[in-house]
Design a protein around this motif. Structure first.
Motif, PDB file in Angstrom:
ATOM      1  N   ALA A 172       0.790  -1.331  -0.033  1.00 35.45           N
ATOM      2  CA  ALA A 172       0.068   0.078  -0.214  1.00 35.45           C
ATOM      3  C   ALA A 172       0.935   1.357   0.021  1.00 35.45           C
ATOM      4  CB  ALA A 172      -1.165  -0.087   1.215  1.00 35.45           C
ATOM      5  N   VAL A 173       0.324   2.327  -0.427  1.00 34.94           N
ATOM      6  CA  VAL A 173       1.057   3.523  -0.759  1.00 34.94           C
ATOM      7  C   VAL A 173      -0.098   4.805  -0.330  1.00 34.94           C
ATOM      8  CG1 VAL A 173       1.041   3.777  -3.060  1.00 34.94           C
ATOM      9  CG2 VAL A 173       2.990   4.891  -1.901  1.00 34.94           C
ATOM     10  N   LYS A 174       0.566   5.778   0.341  1.00 32.21           N
ATOM     11  CA  LYS A 174      -0.269   6.925   0.541  1.00 32.21           C
ATOM     12  C   LYS A 174      -0.267   7.978  -0.815  1.00 32.21           C
ATOM     13  CE  LYS A 174       0.014   6.854   5.733  1.00 32.21           C
ATOM     14  NZ  LYS A 174       0.407   7.342   7.058  1.00 32.21           N
ATOM     15  N   VAL A 175      -1.253   8.321  -1.103  1.00 35.41           N
ATOM     16  CA  VAL A 175      -1.193   9.357  -2.354  1.00 35.41           C
ATOM     17  C   VAL A 175      -1.554  10.585  -1.625  1.00 35.41           C
ATOM     18  CG1 VAL A 175      -2.110   9.993  -4.472  1.00 35.41           C
ATOM     19  CG2 VAL A 175      -2.082   7.542  -3.896  1.00 35.41           C
TER      20      VAL A 175
ATOM     21  N   SER B 152       2.266  16.133   3.849  1.00 33.68           N
ATOM     22  CA  SER B 152       1.404  16.474   3.116  1.00 33.68           C
ATOM     23  C   SER B 152      -0.016  15.847   3.516  1.00 33.68           C
ATOM     24  CB  SER B 152       1.750  16.545   1.625  1.00 33.68           C
ATOM     25  OG  SER B 152       0.786  16.840   1.122  1.00 33.68           O
ATOM     26  N   THR B 153      -1.018  16.395   3.178  1.00 32.80           N
ATOM     27  CA  THR B 153      -2.346  15.628   3.449  1.00 32.80           C
ATOM     28  C   THR B 153      -2.382  14.463   2.363  1.00 32.80           C
ATOM     29  OG1 THR B 153      -3.139  17.759   3.829  1.00 32.80           O
ATOM     30  CG2 THR B 153      -4.770  16.276   3.259  1.00 32.80           C
ATOM     31  N   VAL B 154      -2.908  13.507   2.812  1.00 30.41           N
ATOM     32  CA  VAL B 154      -3.172  12.019   2.271  1.00 30.41           C
ATOM     33  C   VAL B 154      -4.438  12.405   1.605  1.00 30.41           C
ATOM     34  CG1 VAL B 154      -3.601   9.784   2.501  1.00 30.41           C
ATOM     35  CG2 VAL B 154      -1.842  10.888   3.808  1.00 30.41           C
ATOM     36  N   VAL B 155      -4.406  12.212   0.134  1.00 32.32           N
ATOM     37  CA  VAL B 155      -5.854  12.126  -0.543  1.00 32.32           C
ATOM     38  C   VAL B 155      -6.449  10.889  -0.864  1.00 32.32           C
ATOM     39  CG1 VAL B 155      -5.420  14.513  -1.529  1.00 32.32           C
ATOM     40  CG2 VAL B 155      -4.578  12.542  -2.629  1.00 32.32           C
ATOM     41  N   GLY B 156      -5.570   9.870  -0.633  1.00 29.40           N
ATOM     42  CA  GLY B 156      -6.135   8.437  -0.860  1.00 29.40           C
ATOM     43  C   GLY B 156      -4.905   7.528  -0.743  1.00 29.40           C
ATOM     44  N   ILE B 157      -5.291   6.268  -1.002  1.00 29.69           N
ATOM     45  CA  ILE B 157      -4.347   4.955  -0.804  1.00 29.69           C
ATOM     46  C   ILE B 157      -4.408   4.134  -2.123  1.00 29.69           C
ATOM     47  CG2 ILE B 157      -3.722   3.166   0.412  1.00 29.69           C
ATOM     48  CD1 ILE B 157      -4.820   4.419   3.055  1.00 29.69           C
ATOM     49  N   GLY B 158      -3.344   3.865  -2.482  1.00 20.48           N
ATOM     50  CA  GLY B 158      -3.136   2.823  -3.639  1.00 20.48           C
ATOM     51  C   GLY B 158      -2.651   1.572  -3.085  1.00 20.48           C
ATOM     52  N   TYR B 159      -3.276   0.395  -3.840  1.00 19.52           N
ATOM     53  CA  TYR B 159      -2.469  -0.867  -3.019  1.00 19.52           C
ATOM     54  C   TYR B 159      -1.749  -1.631  -4.142  1.00 19.52           C
ATOM     55  CZ  TYR B 159      -6.038   0.279   0.191  1.00 19.52           C
ATOM     56  OH  TYR B 159      -6.655   0.776   1.399  1.00 19.52           O
ATOM     57  N   ARG B 160      -1.114  -2.602  -3.910  1.00 20.46           N
ATOM     58  CA  ARG B 160      -0.317  -3.475  -4.876  1.00 20.46           C
ATOM     59  C   ARG B 160      -1.142  -3.892  -6.045  1.00 20.46           C
ATOM     60  NH1 ARG B 160       4.290  -6.466  -3.590  1.00 20.46           N
ATOM     61  NH2 ARG B 160       3.648  -6.159  -1.428  1.00 20.46           N
ATOM     62  N   HIS B 161      -0.433  -3.590  -7.375  1.00 21.62           N
ATOM     63  CA  HIS B 161      -1.105  -3.914  -8.340  1.00 21.62           C
ATOM     64  C   HIS B 161      -2.228  -2.859  -9.058  1.00 21.62           C
ATOM     65  CE1 HIS B 161       1.388  -7.569  -8.535  1.00 21.62           C
ATOM     66  NE2 HIS B 161       0.679  -7.910  -7.383  1.00 21.62           N
TER      67      HIS B 161
ATOM     68  N   THR C 139       6.712  10.181  -7.061  1.00 23.65           N
ATOM     69  CA  THR C 139       6.218  10.187  -8.692  1.00 23.65           C
ATOM     70  C   THR C 139       4.580  10.655  -8.439  1.00 23.65           C
ATOM     71  OG1 THR C 139       7.283   7.782  -8.722  1.00 23.65           O
ATOM     72  CG2 THR C 139       5.143   8.244 -10.188  1.00 23.65           C
ATOM     73  N   ARG C 140       4.409  11.838  -9.398  1.00 22.29           N
ATOM     74  CA  ARG C 140       3.019  12.264  -9.415  1.00 22.29           C
ATOM     75  C   ARG C 140       2.262  11.766 -10.413  1.00 22.29           C
ATOM     76  NH1 ARG C 140       1.968  18.264 -11.368  1.00 22.29           N
ATOM     77  NH2 ARG C 140       2.178  17.117 -13.574  1.00 22.29           N
ATOM     78  N   GLY C 141       1.057  11.284 -10.171  1.00 23.46           N
ATOM     79  CA  GLY C 141       0.069  10.517 -11.190  1.00 23.46           C
ATOM     80  C   GLY C 141      -1.307  10.451 -10.536  1.00 23.46           C
ATOM     81  N   THR C 142      -1.923   9.586 -11.558  1.00 21.20           N
ATOM     82  CA  THR C 142      -3.236   9.157 -10.818  1.00 21.20           C
ATOM     83  C   THR C 142      -3.352   7.773 -10.932  1.00 21.20           C
ATOM     84  OG1 THR C 142      -4.092  10.759 -12.447  1.00 21.20           O
ATOM     85  CG2 THR C 142      -5.569   9.055 -11.787  1.00 21.20           C
ATOM     86  N   VAL C 143      -3.646   7.287  -9.682  1.00 19.59           N
ATOM     87  CA  VAL C 143      -3.824   5.732  -9.104  1.00 19.59           C
ATOM     88  C   VAL C 143      -5.099   5.485  -9.460  1.00 19.59           C
ATOM     89  CG1 VAL C 143      -3.869   3.936  -7.527  1.00 19.59           C
ATOM     90  CG2 VAL C 143      -2.165   6.081  -7.529  1.00 19.59           C
ATOM     91  N   THR C 144      -5.450   4.255 -10.457  1.00 16.26           N
ATOM     92  CA  THR C 144      -6.946   3.610 -10.495  1.00 16.26           C
ATOM     93  C   THR C 144      -6.863   2.375  -9.733  1.00 16.26           C
ATOM     94  OG1 THR C 144      -6.901   4.623 -12.776  1.00 16.26           O
ATOM     95  CG2 THR C 144      -8.479   2.897 -12.232  1.00 16.26           C
ATOM     96  N   ARG C 145      -7.744   2.508  -8.610  1.00 17.64           N
ATOM     97  CA  ARG C 145      -7.835   1.344  -7.662  1.00 17.64           C
ATOM     98  C   ARG C 145      -8.711   0.296  -8.375  1.00 17.64           C
ATOM     99  NH1 ARG C 145      -8.456   4.376  -2.269  1.00 17.64           N
ATOM    100  NH2 ARG C 145     -10.731   4.256  -2.861  1.00 17.64           N
ATOM    101  N   LYS C 146      -8.179  -1.282  -8.220  1.00 22.59           N
ATOM    102  CA  LYS C 146      -8.895  -2.222  -8.682  1.00 22.59           C
ATOM    103  C   LYS C 146     -10.068  -2.575  -7.915  1.00 22.59           C
ATOM    104  CE  LYS C 146      -5.197  -4.732 -11.226  1.00 22.59           C
ATOM    105  NZ  LYS C 146      -4.665  -6.018 -11.355  1.00 22.59           N
ATOM    106  N   SER C 147      -9.830  -2.147  -6.674  1.00 21.70           N
ATOM    107  CA  SER C 147     -11.047  -2.763  -5.776  1.00 21.70           C
ATOM    108  C   SER C 147     -12.262  -1.965  -5.885  1.00 21.70           C
ATOM    109  CB  SER C 147     -10.620  -2.578  -4.306  1.00 21.70           C
ATOM    110  OG  SER C 147     -10.379  -1.080  -3.980  1.00 21.70           O
ATOM    111  N   ASP C 148     -12.422  -0.750  -6.207  1.00 26.58           N
ATOM    112  CA  ASP C 148     -13.490   0.055  -6.514  1.00 26.58           C
ATOM    113  C   ASP C 148     -13.642   1.047  -7.865  1.00 26.58           C
ATOM    114  OD1 ASP C 148     -11.545   1.926  -5.609  1.00 26.58           O
ATOM    115  OD2 ASP C 148     -12.954   2.549  -3.865  1.00 26.58           O
TER     116      ASP C 148
END
Length: 121
Positions: free
Chosen positions: A45-48, A56-65, A84-93
């Motif tokens: 897991a990584v804090k975005v 800095s403020t956490v806006v979300g969390i990204g998970y493995r894969h 790294t700056r970018g957009t994480v698309t979560r598989k779960s939701d």
């Protein structure tokens, strides 16, 4: 002899040009923009975060894969850390979260640890 308003315009233009050049160099030393590309999260897991900083403020969390579309890398000198700056698309939701994450967890090489870019001087 040059009229006074022409001389003032020339000095103003030169000052603005210098300010833009210096501002561009200062920005280039802390952030590097690249073409947009994608990778996946390599940590469990990584804090975005909103900005490239551990406090800095956490806006979300990204998970493995989870997929990451990245477009910039930033080095925080005070922390000696790459982000790294970018957009994480979560598989779960399917939710998309945009922000900065630690480079070791979201790197273009899809490995952990990643070969890091050289440190800006």
């Amino acid at each position: 002899m040059i009229p006074r308003h022409r001389a003032q315009r020339a000095v103003t233009a030169a000052s603005l040009g210098l300010a833009v050049t210096v501002g561009g160099l200062a920005t280039a030393a802390t952030a590097q923009a690249y073409n947009t590309d994608s990778t996946t999260i390599s940590c469990s897991a990584v804090k975005v975060r909103k900005a490239p900083s551990k406090t800095s403020t956490v806006v979300g969390i990204g998970y493995r894969h989870d997929k990451v579309v990245y477009d910039q890398f930033a080095y925080k000198k005070a922390e000696k850390t790459w982000y790294t700056r970018g957009t994480v698309t979560r598989k779960s939701d399917g939710k998309k979260v945009r922000g900065y994450m630690i480079y070791d967890c979201a790197n273009p090489y899809a490995t952990n640890p990643a070969p890091k870019p050289s440190i800006p001087k």
